[in-house]
Design a protein around this motif. Structure first.
Motif, PDB file in Angstrom:
ATOM      1  N   LEU A 127      14.274  38.460  61.070  1.00 16.16           N
ATOM      2  CA  LEU A 127      15.348  38.795  60.135  1.00 16.16           C
ATOM      3  C   LEU A 127      16.141  40.010  60.606  1.00 16.16           C
ATOM      4  CD1 LEU A 127      13.441  38.270  56.766  1.00 16.16           C
ATOM      5  CD2 LEU A 127      15.284  36.832  57.660  1.00 16.16           C
ATOM      6  N   SER A 128      15.438  41.056  61.013  1.00 18.89           N
ATOM      7  CA  SER A 128      16.139  42.275  61.424  1.00 18.89           C
ATOM      8  C   SER A 128      16.854  42.101  62.760  1.00 18.89           C
ATOM      9  CB  SER A 128      15.182  43.460  61.482  1.00 18.89           C
ATOM     10  OG  SER A 128      14.184  43.258  62.440  1.00 18.89           O
ATOM     11  N   ARG A 129      16.331  41.260  63.632  1.00 22.13           N
ATOM     12  CA  ARG A 129      16.950  41.036  64.937  1.00 22.13           C
ATOM     13  C   ARG A 129      18.181  40.133  64.841  1.00 22.13           C
ATOM     14  NH1 ARG A 129      12.915  38.471  67.591  1.00 22.13           N
ATOM     15  NH2 ARG A 129      13.760  36.481  66.985  1.00 22.13           N
ATOM     16  N   GLU A 130      18.120  39.113  64.025  1.00 24.08           N
ATOM     17  CA  GLU A 130      19.167  38.096  63.998  1.00 24.08           C
ATOM     18  C   GLU A 130      20.281  38.341  62.984  1.00 24.08           C
ATOM     19  OE1 GLU A 130      19.328  35.583  66.186  1.00 24.08           O
ATOM     20  OE2 GLU A 130      17.482  36.290  67.127  1.00 24.08           O
ATOM     21  N   LEU A 131      20.004  39.112  61.954  1.00 24.54           N
ATOM     22  CA  LEU A 131      20.979  39.277  60.877  1.00 24.54           C
ATOM     23  C   LEU A 131      21.625  40.653  60.923  1.00 24.54           C
ATOM     24  CD1 LEU A 131      18.897  37.629  58.026  1.00 24.54           C
ATOM     25  CD2 LEU A 131      20.681  36.565  59.434  1.00 24.54           C
ATOM     26  N   ARG A 132      22.924  40.670  61.111  1.00 19.93           N
ATOM     27  CA  ARG A 132      23.668  41.933  61.159  1.00 19.93           C
ATOM     28  C   ARG A 132      23.624  42.612  59.795  1.00 19.93           C
ATOM     29  NH1 ARG A 132      29.752  41.455  61.740  1.00 19.93           N
ATOM     30  NH2 ARG A 132      30.197  43.229  60.445  1.00 19.93           N
ATOM     31  N   GLY A 133      23.259  43.865  59.783  1.00 21.64           N
ATOM     32  CA  GLY A 133      23.188  44.608  58.533  1.00 21.64           C
ATOM     33  C   GLY A 133      21.817  44.591  57.890  1.00 21.64           C
ATOM     34  N   ILE A 134      20.886  43.849  58.474  1.00 25.34           N
ATOM     35  CA  ILE A 134      19.517  43.802  57.957  1.00 25.34           C
ATOM     36  C   ILE A 134      18.626  44.534  58.945  1.00 25.34           C
ATOM     37  CG2 ILE A 134      17.582  42.316  57.296  1.00 25.34           C
ATOM     38  CD1 ILE A 134      19.982  42.085  55.435  1.00 25.34           C
ATOM     39  N   GLY A 135      18.164  45.687  58.531  1.00 22.48           N
ATOM     40  CA  GLY A 135      17.252  46.461  59.364  1.00 22.48           C
ATOM     41  C   GLY A 135      15.815  46.161  58.984  1.00 22.48           C
ATOM     42  N   GLU A 136      14.939  46.933  59.528  1.00 14.64           N
ATOM     43  CA  GLU A 136      13.509  46.721  59.303  1.00 14.64           C
ATOM     44  C   GLU A 136      13.137  46.837  57.822  1.00 14.64           C
ATOM     45  OE1 GLU A 136       9.326  48.816  60.631  1.00 14.64           O
ATOM     46  OE2 GLU A 136      11.072  49.051  61.915  1.00 14.64           O
ATOM     47  N   THR A 137      13.691  47.837  57.133  1.00 21.69           N
ATOM     48  CA  THR A 137      13.345  48.056  55.726  1.00 21.69           C
ATOM     49  C   THR A 137      13.807  46.895  54.847  1.00 21.69           C
ATOM     50  OG1 THR A 137      13.500  50.440  56.059  1.00 21.69           O
ATOM     51  CG2 THR A 137      13.607  49.650  53.793  1.00 21.69           C
ATOM     52  N   LYS A 138      15.046  46.447  55.041  1.00 26.82           N
ATOM     53  CA  LYS A 138      15.545  45.329  54.238  1.00 26.82           C
ATOM     54  C   LYS A 138      14.813  44.037  54.577  1.00 26.82           C
ATOM     55  CE  LYS A 138      20.182  47.107  53.410  1.00 26.82           C
ATOM     56  NZ  LYS A 138      21.616  46.902  53.666  1.00 26.82           N
ATOM     57  N   ALA A 139      14.474  43.856  55.854  1.00 29.67           N
ATOM     58  CA  ALA A 139      13.735  42.656  56.248  1.00 29.67           C
ATOM     59  C   ALA A 139      12.372  42.618  55.567  1.00 29.67           C
ATOM     60  CB  ALA A 139      13.582  42.611  57.769  1.00 29.67           C
ATOM     61  N   LYS A 140      11.706  43.761  55.511  1.00 28.10           N
ATOM     62  CA  LYS A 140      10.406  43.812  54.839  1.00 28.10           C
ATOM     63  C   LYS A 140      10.563  43.573  53.336  1.00 28.10           C
ATOM     64  CE  LYS A 140       8.064  46.723  58.193  1.00 28.10           C
ATOM     65  NZ  LYS A 140       7.480  48.042  58.483  1.00 28.10           N
ATOM     66  N   ALA A 141      11.669  44.042  52.756  1.00 23.25           N
ATOM     67  CA  ALA A 141      11.920  43.802  51.332  1.00 23.25           C
ATOM     68  C   ALA A 141      12.145  42.310  51.070  1.00 23.25           C
ATOM     69  CB  ALA A 141      13.128  44.617  50.868  1.00 23.25           C
ATOM     70  N   ILE A 142      12.801  41.627  51.982  1.00 17.11           N
ATOM     71  CA  ILE A 142      13.013  40.173  51.848  1.00 17.11           C
ATOM     72  C   ILE A 142      11.673  39.448  51.886  1.00 17.11           C
ATOM     73  CG2 ILE A 142      13.977  38.129  52.998  1.00 17.11           C
ATOM     74  CD1 ILE A 142      16.336  39.963  53.891  1.00 17.11           C
ATOM     75  N   ILE A 143      10.823  39.827  52.826  1.00 15.15           N
ATOM     76  CA  ILE A 143       9.499  39.199  52.945  1.00 15.15           C
ATOM     77  C   ILE A 143       8.673  39.474  51.688  1.00 15.15           C
ATOM     78  CG2 ILE A 143       7.346  39.147  54.269  1.00 15.15           C
ATOM     79  CD1 ILE A 143       9.806  37.943  55.742  1.00 15.15           C
ATOM     80  N   ALA A 144       8.708  40.714  51.195  1.00 15.73           N
ATOM     81  CA  ALA A 144       7.944  41.070  49.992  1.00 15.73           C
ATOM     82  C   ALA A 144       8.432  40.265  48.794  1.00 15.73           C
ATOM     83  CB  ALA A 144       8.054  42.565  49.715  1.00 15.73           C
ATOM     84  N   TYR A 145       9.743  40.112  48.658  1.00 14.12           N
ATOM     85  CA  TYR A 145      10.296  39.330  47.550  1.00 14.12           C
ATOM     86  C   TYR A 145       9.836  37.874  47.660  1.00 14.12           C
ATOM     87  CZ  TYR A 145      13.583  37.213  44.325  1.00 14.12           C
ATOM     88  OH  TYR A 145      14.142  36.504  43.279  1.00 14.12           O
ATOM     89  N   ARG A 146       9.888  37.337  48.869  1.00 15.03           N
ATOM     90  CA  ARG A 146       9.482  35.939  49.095  1.00 15.03           C
ATOM     91  C   ARG A 146       8.008  35.743  48.772  1.00 15.03           C
ATOM     92  NH1 ARG A 146      10.580  34.218  54.994  1.00 15.03           N
ATOM     93  NH2 ARG A 146       8.532  35.101  55.358  1.00 15.03           N
ATOM     94  N   GLU A 147       7.169  36.706  49.138  1.00 13.84           N
ATOM     95  CA  GLU A 147       5.742  36.587  48.856  1.00 13.84           C
ATOM     96  C   GLU A 147       5.450  36.693  47.365  1.00 13.84           C
ATOM     97  OE1 GLU A 147       4.035  39.606  51.364  1.00 13.84           O
ATOM     98  OE2 GLU A 147       4.113  38.332  53.145  1.00 13.84           O
ATOM     99  N   GLU A 148       6.235  37.509  46.668  1.00 12.65           N
ATOM    100  CA  GLU A 148       6.015  37.700  45.229  1.00 12.65           C
ATOM    101  C   GLU A 148       6.591  36.567  44.382  1.00 12.65           C
ATOM    102  OE1 GLU A 148       7.191  40.924  41.759  1.00 12.65           O
ATOM    103  OE2 GLU A 148       7.020  41.611  43.834  1.00 12.65           O
ATOM    104  N   HIS A 149       7.752  36.036  44.772  1.00  9.60           N
ATOM    105  CA  HIS A 149       8.453  35.049  43.951  1.00  9.60           C
ATOM    106  C   HIS A 149       8.445  33.634  44.522  1.00  9.60           C
ATOM    107  CE1 HIS A 149      10.251  38.935  42.728  1.00  9.60           C
ATOM    108  NE2 HIS A 149      10.184  38.388  41.522  1.00  9.60           N
ATOM    109  N   GLY A 150       7.862  33.443  45.681  1.00  7.54           N
ATOM    110  CA  GLY A 150       7.854  32.127  46.308  1.00  7.54           C
ATOM    111  C   GLY A 150       9.102  31.920  47.150  1.00  7.54           C
ATOM    112  N   PRO A 151       9.244  30.728  47.706  1.00  8.74           N
ATOM    113  CA  PRO A 151      10.370  30.459  48.602  1.00  8.74           C
ATOM    114  C   PRO A 151      11.716  30.627  47.893  1.00  8.74           C
ATOM    115  CG  PRO A 151       8.879  28.568  48.480  1.00  8.74           C
ATOM    116  CD  PRO A 151       8.387  29.582  47.519  1.00  8.74           C
ATOM    117  N   PHE A 152      12.706  31.026  48.670  1.00  7.35           N
ATOM    118  CA  PHE A 152      14.062  31.149  48.135  1.00  7.35           C
ATOM    119  C   PHE A 152      14.595  29.753  47.831  1.00  7.35           C
ATOM    120  CE2 PHE A 152      13.582  35.109  50.448  1.00  7.35           C
ATOM    121  CZ  PHE A 152      14.238  36.025  49.640  1.00  7.35           C
ATOM    122  N   SER A 153      15.237  29.610  46.687  1.00  9.04           N
ATOM    123  CA  SER A 153      15.832  28.321  46.340  1.00  9.04           C
ATOM    124  C   SER A 153      17.302  28.260  46.735  1.00  9.04           C
ATOM    125  CB  SER A 153      15.668  28.045  44.845  1.00  9.04           C
ATOM    126  OG  SER A 153      16.268  29.079  44.090  1.00  9.04           O
TER     127      SER A 153
END
Length: 103
Positions: free
Chosen positions: A51-77
């Motif tokens: 996520l952090s490598r491929e997406l412009r504007g997404i650094g390590e912190t935001k990438a980890k927040a995306i993963i944490a959200y996905r783990e807590e709420h399930g797959p993105f719809s």
């Protein structure tokens, strides 16, 4: 007369090198920029590094927040669900929307 002939011969030889060099540079096509379309990043399968490598504007912190959200709420719809992740706003989402997929 001899000087004129030598001067003409020298001019002819030097001109040949000059024009030959010019022709050689013109024969090679200039490199062109080729846009390589990267495969969309699967929001439900990508790890934080991807996520952090491929997406412009997404650094390590935001990438980890995306993963944490996905783990807590399930797959993105939908891609728009990224707006629920802390640190991701509409401007960031608009920049990366075309690079994302939900599979």
């Amino acid at each position: 007369m001899r000087k004129a002939i030598l001067a003409a011969a020298a001019f002819a030889v030097l001109s040949g090198f000059s024009f030959g060099g010019y022709a050689a540079t013109q024969a090679q096509p200039a490199p062109t920029a080729v846009a390589v379309a990267a495969a969309p990043v699967n929001l439900n399968a990508a790890d934080a590094e991807t996520l952090s490598r491929e997406l412009r504007g997404i650094g390590e912190t935001k990438a980890k927040a995306i993963i944490a959200y996905r783990e807590e709420h399930g797959p993105f719809s939908s891609v728009d669900e990224l707006l629920e992740v802390k640190g991701i706003g509409s401007a960031t989402l608009d920049k990366i929307r075309g690079q994302l997929s939900i599979q």
